[in-house]
Design a protein around this motif. Sequence first.
Motif, PDB file in Angstrom:
ATOM      1  N   ARG A  51       0.585  -0.984  -0.189  1.00 41.77           N
ATOM      2  CA  ARG A  51      -0.230  -0.428   0.177  1.00 41.77           C
ATOM      3  C   ARG A  51       0.634   1.337   0.038  1.00 41.77           C
ATOM      4  NH1 ARG A  51      -5.498  -0.250   2.236  1.00 41.77           N
ATOM      5  NH2 ARG A  51      -6.211  -2.932   1.943  1.00 41.77           N
ATOM      6  N   PHE A  52       2.158   0.663   0.620  1.00 36.78           N
ATOM      7  CA  PHE A  52       2.865   2.457   0.287  1.00 36.78           C
ATOM      8  C   PHE A  52       2.843   2.710  -0.679  1.00 36.78           C
ATOM      9  CE2 PHE A  52       6.079  -1.755   0.665  1.00 36.78           C
ATOM     10  CZ  PHE A  52       6.471  -1.050  -0.571  1.00 36.78           C
ATOM     11  N   THR A  53       3.795   2.010  -1.806  1.00 31.05           N
ATOM     12  CA  THR A  53       4.109   2.363  -3.723  1.00 31.05           C
ATOM     13  C   THR A  53       2.331   3.474  -3.419  1.00 31.05           C
ATOM     14  OG1 THR A  53       2.114   1.018  -4.488  1.00 31.05           O
ATOM     15  CG2 THR A  53       4.789   0.696  -3.571  1.00 31.05           C
ATOM     16  N   ASN A  55       0.753   6.772  -3.982  1.00 26.18           N
ATOM     17  CA  ASN A  55       0.591   7.853  -4.555  1.00 26.18           C
ATOM     18  C   ASN A  55       2.117   7.503  -5.122  1.00 26.18           C
ATOM     19  OD1 ASN A  55       1.096  10.377  -4.828  1.00 26.18           O
ATOM     20  ND2 ASN A  55      -0.143  10.649  -2.150  1.00 26.18           N
ATOM     21  N   PRO A  56       1.723   8.246  -6.349  1.00 27.03           N
ATOM     22  CA  PRO A  56       3.610   7.930  -6.631  1.00 27.03           C
ATOM     23  C   PRO A  56       4.365   9.989  -6.013  1.00 27.03           C
ATOM     24  CG  PRO A  56       1.494   8.474  -8.565  1.00 27.03           C
ATOM     25  CD  PRO A  56       0.916   8.434  -6.766  1.00 27.03           C
ATOM     26  N   LYS A  57       2.906  10.923  -5.653  1.00 22.22           N
ATOM     27  CA  LYS A  57       3.656  12.269  -4.985  1.00 22.22           C
ATOM     28  C   LYS A  57       4.857  11.841  -3.763  1.00 22.22           C
ATOM     29  CE  LYS A  57      -0.136  14.932  -7.115  1.00 22.22           C
ATOM     30  NZ  LYS A  57      -0.629  15.371  -6.767  1.00 22.22           N
ATOM     31  N   SER A  58       4.705  10.665  -3.469  1.00 21.15           N
ATOM     32  CA  SER A  58       5.461   9.840  -1.724  1.00 21.15           C
ATOM     33  C   SER A  58       6.647   9.698  -2.758  1.00 21.15           C
ATOM     34  CB  SER A  58       4.772   9.228  -1.549  1.00 21.15           C
ATOM     35  OG  SER A  58       3.210   9.385  -0.844  1.00 21.15           O
ATOM     36  N   PHE A  59       6.881   9.134  -4.310  1.00 20.80           N
ATOM     37  CA  PHE A  59       8.104   8.832  -4.420  1.00 20.80           C
ATOM     38  C   PHE A  59       8.844  10.223  -5.712  1.00 20.80           C
ATOM     39  CE2 PHE A  59       5.476   5.575  -2.995  1.00 20.80           C
ATOM     40  CZ  PHE A  59       6.647   5.145  -2.399  1.00 20.80           C
TER      41      PHE A  59
END
Length: 208
Positions: A51-53, A55-59
């Motif tokens: 689930r941590f993946t 949101n692309p804005k997190s990376f």
Amino acid sequence: MSDTDVFMGGRMLPLVEDFYTIQGEGYHSGKPAYFIRLGGCDVCCSWCDARFTWNPKSFPPVSVDEIVARATSFPAQAVVVTGGEPTLYQLSLLSDKLQAAGIKTFIETSGAHTLTGSWDWVCLSPKRNQPPLPSVFKQASELKVIITSLADFEWAEENAAHVSDTCMLYLQPEWSVYQQIIEAVVEYAKANPRWNISIQMHKFMHIP
């Protein structure tokens, strides 16, 4: 230029993590492989273990050249591109550069979006909430259906009807219900021997 424009051009990608390990699922289980995990997913399965993946804005965007340089610094002969849902992005540049370096390109996808790039192996893992595009079924080297309940066997057969005759078929018990579902998965495969069983071997080995 927006982040979206950069991603869609395929020159940069939202890299979550990359690492050299042993493939733990499906046809290539047990083989060393370099994993490239991309951020962003619009399929969002309730049982997802990544689930941590979503949101692309997190990376922050990482250049394809840097990603390929890191992959080729290891003795890996194959790279697995996964997510998230990697087909959200244009992947032709990434796959072409990896293949030019002599590396086999594998991808794991739900098939919810058009598949771009050149792939030596396509693992299609269909999800009910956003089924695969017809075009992706025909590109699949391997169909890997996650089994969470007895109803998923019917879903597996529905998807198997759309892949090519040479596509490998796998049933994979979902990890959080492994103990409850594995017996049913074994019995189904025994009764329907065109299906193989994939288990998440890396979780038993306690490796990434």
